[in-house]
Design a protein around this motif. Structure first.
Motif, PDB file in Angstrom:
ATOM      1  N   ASP A  82       0.869  -1.189  -0.214  1.00 35.66           N
ATOM      2  CA  ASP A  82       0.123   0.134  -0.143  1.00 35.66           C
ATOM      3  C   ASP A  82       0.838   1.242  -0.008  1.00 35.66           C
ATOM      4  OD1 ASP A  82       0.941   0.311   2.810  1.00 35.66           O
ATOM      5  OD2 ASP A  82      -0.644  -0.929   3.359  1.00 35.66           O
ATOM      6  N   THR A  83       0.339   2.400   0.150  1.00 32.16           N
ATOM      7  CA  THR A  83       0.851   3.680  -0.046  1.00 32.16           C
ATOM      8  C   THR A  83       1.910   3.755   1.193  1.00 32.16           C
ATOM      9  OG1 THR A  83      -0.789   4.755  -1.507  1.00 32.16           O
ATOM     10  CG2 THR A  83       0.637   6.259  -0.213  1.00 32.16           C
ATOM     11  N   ALA A  84       1.304   3.347   2.269  1.00 26.76           N
ATOM     12  CA  ALA A  84       2.314   3.885   3.591  1.00 26.76           C
ATOM     13  C   ALA A  84       3.464   2.962   3.222  1.00 26.76           C
ATOM     14  CB  ALA A  84       1.503   3.207   4.756  1.00 26.76           C
ATOM     15  N   ALA A  85       3.492   1.486   2.973  1.00 23.14           N
ATOM     16  CA  ALA A  85       4.550   0.732   2.926  1.00 23.14           C
ATOM     17  C   ALA A  85       5.609   1.291   1.898  1.00 23.14           C
ATOM     18  CB  ALA A  85       4.098  -0.427   2.125  1.00 23.14           C
ATOM     19  N   TRP A  86       5.191   2.077   0.632  1.00 21.19           N
ATOM     20  CA  TRP A  86       5.965   2.787  -0.089  1.00 21.19           C
ATOM     21  C   TRP A  86       6.618   3.602   0.705  1.00 21.19           C
ATOM     22  CZ3 TRP A  86       7.809   2.494  -5.195  1.00 21.19           C
ATOM     23  CH2 TRP A  86       6.942   1.772  -6.035  1.00 21.19           C
ATOM     24  N   GLU A  87       6.089   4.436   1.386  1.00 19.13           N
ATOM     25  CA  GLU A  87       6.937   5.714   2.180  1.00 19.13           C
ATOM     26  C   GLU A  87       7.903   4.833   3.348  1.00 19.13           C
ATOM     27  OE1 GLU A  87       3.941   7.983   4.044  1.00 19.13           O
ATOM     28  OE2 GLU A  87       3.145   8.920   2.011  1.00 19.13           O
ATOM     29  N   GLU A  88       7.355   3.901   3.963  1.00 20.62           N
ATOM     30  CA  GLU A  88       8.328   3.076   4.883  1.00 20.62           C
ATOM     31  C   GLU A  88       9.593   2.450   4.166  1.00 20.62           C
ATOM     32  OE1 GLU A  88       5.605   0.547   6.640  1.00 20.62           O
ATOM     33  OE2 GLU A  88       4.575   2.085   7.548  1.00 20.62           O
ATOM     34  N   ASN A  89       9.166   1.690   3.108  1.00 22.20           N
ATOM     35  CA  ASN A  89      10.425   0.958   2.418  1.00 22.20           C
ATOM     36  C   ASN A  89      11.469   1.926   1.661  1.00 22.20           C
ATOM     37  OD1 ASN A  89       9.191  -1.399   3.199  1.00 22.20           O
ATOM     38  ND2 ASN A  89       8.046  -1.676   1.457  1.00 22.20           N
ATOM     39  N   THR A  90      10.872   3.271   1.069  1.00 24.71           N
ATOM     40  CA  THR A  90      11.830   3.966   0.432  1.00 24.71           C
ATOM     41  C   THR A  90      12.967   4.715   1.642  1.00 24.71           C
ATOM     42  OG1 THR A  90      10.022   4.709  -0.972  1.00 24.71           O
ATOM     43  CG2 THR A  90      11.955   6.250  -0.718  1.00 24.71           C
ATOM     44  N   ARG A  91      11.993   4.861   2.800  1.00 29.04           N
ATOM     45  CA  ARG A  91      13.131   5.517   3.889  1.00 29.04           C
ATOM     46  C   ARG A  91      13.864   4.566   4.387  1.00 29.04           C
ATOM     47  NH1 ARG A  91      13.825   9.761   6.884  1.00 29.04           N
ATOM     48  NH2 ARG A  91      12.451  10.974   5.305  1.00 29.04           N
ATOM     49  N   ALA A  92      13.556   3.224   4.376  1.00 28.57           N
ATOM     50  CA  ALA A  92      14.385   2.077   5.003  1.00 28.57           C
ATOM     51  C   ALA A  92      15.276   1.867   4.104  1.00 28.57           C
ATOM     52  CB  ALA A  92      13.418   1.051   5.329  1.00 28.57           C
ATOM     53  N   ALA A  93      15.204   1.776   2.975  1.00 29.50           N
ATOM     54  CA  ALA A  93      16.304   1.584   1.842  1.00 29.50           C
ATOM     55  C   ALA A  93      17.281   2.641   1.764  1.00 29.50           C
ATOM     56  CB  ALA A  93      15.741   1.412   0.300  1.00 29.50           C
ATOM     57  N   SER A  94      16.868   3.882   1.892  1.00 28.38           N
ATOM     58  CA  SER A  94      17.654   5.195   1.968  1.00 28.38           C
ATOM     59  C   SER A  94      18.796   5.190   3.157  1.00 28.38           C
ATOM     60  CB  SER A  94      16.867   6.404   1.998  1.00 28.38           C
ATOM     61  OG  SER A  94      16.036   6.500   0.734  1.00 28.38           O
ATOM     62  N   ASN A  95      18.085   4.690   4.248  1.00 30.28           N
ATOM     63  CA  ASN A  95      18.782   4.869   5.528  1.00 30.28           C
ATOM     64  C   ASN A  95      19.779   3.721   5.485  1.00 30.28           C
ATOM     65  OD1 ASN A  95      17.820   6.843   7.202  1.00 30.28           O
ATOM     66  ND2 ASN A  95      15.906   5.588   7.851  1.00 30.28           N
ATOM     67  N   GLU A  96      19.509   2.476   5.009  1.00 31.24           N
ATOM     68  CA  GLU A  96      20.556   1.366   4.563  1.00 31.24           C
ATOM     69  C   GLU A  96      21.434   1.785   3.863  1.00 31.24           C
ATOM     70  OE1 GLU A  96      18.533  -1.971   3.850  1.00 31.24           O
ATOM     71  OE2 GLU A  96      16.995  -1.794   5.626  1.00 31.24           O
ATOM     72  N   GLY A  97      21.481   2.876   3.089  1.00 28.48           N
ATOM     73  CA  GLY A  97      22.677   3.195   2.505  1.00 28.48           C
ATOM     74  C   GLY A  97      22.764   2.597   1.004  1.00 28.48           C
ATOM     75  N   TYR A  98      21.710   2.354   0.272  1.00 30.10           N
ATOM     76  CA  TYR A  98      21.759   1.927  -1.116  1.00 30.10           C
ATOM     77  C   TYR A  98      22.081   3.122  -1.789  1.00 30.10           C
ATOM     78  CZ  TYR A  98      19.754  -2.601  -0.047  1.00 30.10           C
ATOM     79  OH  TYR A  98      19.545  -3.768   0.287  1.00 30.10           O
ATOM     80  N   ASP A  99      23.020   2.755  -2.911  1.00 25.56           N
ATOM     81  CA  ASP A  99      23.525   3.947  -3.783  1.00 25.56           C
ATOM     82  C   ASP A  99      22.475   4.195  -4.810  1.00 25.56           C
ATOM     83  OD1 ASP A  99      26.565   3.662  -2.894  1.00 25.56           O
ATOM     84  OD2 ASP A  99      26.202   1.460  -3.221  1.00 25.56           O
ATOM     85  N   LEU A 100      21.656   3.229  -5.429  1.00 22.63           N
ATOM     86  CA  LEU A 100      20.645   3.675  -6.296  1.00 22.63           C
ATOM     87  C   LEU A 100      19.367   2.884  -5.951  1.00 22.63           C
ATOM     88  CD1 LEU A 100      19.922   4.583  -9.209  1.00 22.63           C
ATOM     89  CD2 LEU A 100      20.804   2.556 -10.156  1.00 22.63           C
ATOM     90  N   ILE A 101      18.293   3.632  -5.850  1.00 25.06           N
ATOM     91  CA  ILE A 101      17.050   3.096  -5.644  1.00 25.06           C
ATOM     92  C   ILE A 101      15.801   3.454  -6.722  1.00 25.06           C
ATOM     93  CG2 ILE A 101      14.994   3.083  -3.847  1.00 25.06           C
ATOM     94  CD1 ILE A 101      16.878   4.107  -1.820  1.00 25.06           C
ATOM     95  N   ILE A 102      15.597   2.226  -7.302  1.00 23.69           N
ATOM     96  CA  ILE A 102      14.565   2.321  -8.685  1.00 23.69           C
ATOM     97  C   ILE A 102      12.975   1.942  -8.207  1.00 23.69           C
ATOM     98  CG2 ILE A 102      14.118   1.625 -10.855  1.00 23.69           C
ATOM     99  CD1 ILE A 102      17.126   0.741 -11.117  1.00 23.69           C
TER     100      ILE A 102
END
Length: 354
Positions: A83-103
């Motif tokens: 759902d939309t909430a998961a998009w926000e949570e997962n985007t922030r989690a991947a960003s915090n984990e230091g991924y170099d590129l997020i698609i």
């Protein structure tokens, strides 16, 4: 002597500082284009999407990232959202984990990616099939009007004596107008007196309403109906085609985003394809070379990102040869070549709803 030694000490300090700064400059350059020596093993790429399942639109991207990871040796992961909430949570989690590129695949990625791009400056963000409001995010869109033009030329060749062509779409927006406009121009390139009938379900999944509109358009005289609701919502039109066949009043239609032709329904005679794999490869290649820029870019027939089943693809799931004759295929290929060569340019105006 003390002054002499002091000068030597200062010179050594300055020299060492120069080396340190040079080393930092080299490191930043490596991070900027992600590898100056072709070693991408420390890079991490994340793909965020809706639940994948058997959704080919997402699977194309998923498989493309996996193939690129195997080719270049970087680490990657796939993150699915419900759902939309998961998009926000997962985007922030991947960003915090230091991924170099997020698609991100789909419109849900636009807002959370736009927000994250301002906060996580060392991460590159890219979205496919949507446009982010933040220019730091790379937005890959499609030239839908090009493929629709090619499809329109094919349909006009296949049904040359029709006076009315049908179209059922999801919402009446400028985004869907690109499809309608391109299709109309393609049909008119061979049948300039053609008329068109449009209906909108105001939903991507209301198959019942799509069915009803298909029956109504057939009653109005349309023997071909463009399936423009969604890859799933079009099933209402497909059901109508099978039931109208039993009554001796068949209609023909098309698929959307993926190859939806099937031997089980010979009335689905083609369709449009969004190739998210091409988009992913464009993003990753530009990222690895340090050339990935923010902002929007559009890919179409020429790039192989937006195409037509059986024309820009070598194969199709099922080919109804009674309709898709050699002449029809040739008309589609000729239209595609006209676009590639620049002979035909599709400029979509703002839709007039008067």
């Amino acid at each position: 002597m003390k002054n002499f030694m002091r000068k030597i000490t200062i010179s050594l300090v300055l020299l060492m500082s120069a080396f340190v700064l040079a080393g930092c400059g080299s490191s930043n350059k490596t991070e900027g284009n992600n590898s100056s020596n072709g070693d991408y093993s420390k890079l991490r790429v994340a793909l965020i999407s809706d639940t994948i399942g058997t959704e080919q639109f997402i699977l194309q991207a998923y498989n493309a990232v996996g193939a690129a990871a195997e080719k270049y040796g970087f680490e990657w992961t796939s993150i699915e959202c419900t759902d939309t909430a998961a998009w926000e949570e997962n985007t922030r989690a991947a960003s915090n984990e230091g991924y170099d590129l997020i698609i991100g695949i789909g419109w849900q990625a636009a807002d959370p990616f736009s927000e994250a791009a301002d906060e996580f400056e060392n991460t590159k963000y890219a979205v496919i099939d949507t446009t982010a409001s933040n220019d730091k995010v790379t937005s890959i869109g499609f030239k839908e009007a090009e493929g629709s033009y090619v499809l329109g030329a094919m349909i006009a060749k296949a049904f040359p004596n029709e006076s009315l062509y049908g179209y059922i779409s999801s919402f009446q927006t400028q985004a869907t107008y690109k499809y309608r406009y391109g299709f109309e121009e393609g049909v008119k390139s061979l049948n300039p007196n053609a008329k068109f009938m449009y209906n909108f379900t105001n939903s991507y999944s209301d198959t019942s309403l799509a069915y009803e509109y298909a029956v109504q358009q057939k009653a109005a005289g349309a023997n071909f109906i463009f399936g423009g609701v969604s890859a799933s919502g079009n099933s209402g039109i497909y059901q109508a085609a099978l039931e109208l066949e039993k009554k001796g009043t068949p209609i023909y239609t098309t698929g959307l985003s993926i190859d939806q032709t099937t031997e089980d329904n010979k009335y689905i005679i083609g369709g449009l394809i969004k190739d998210t794999a091409v988009c992913v490869n464009t993003i990753i290649d530009e990222f690895l070379s340090g050339e990935l820029q923010g902002g929007a870019q559009l890919l179409g027939i020429k790039e192989g990102a937006f195409g037509v089943v059986g024309i820009t693809t070598e194969t199709m799931n099922y080919k109804n040869t009674e309709i898709l004759t050699d002449e029809v295929i040739e008309a589609g290929k000729a239209a595609a070549e006209d676009i590639k060569s620049g002979k035909v340019t599709i400029v979509v105006p703002e839709e007039s709803k008067n």
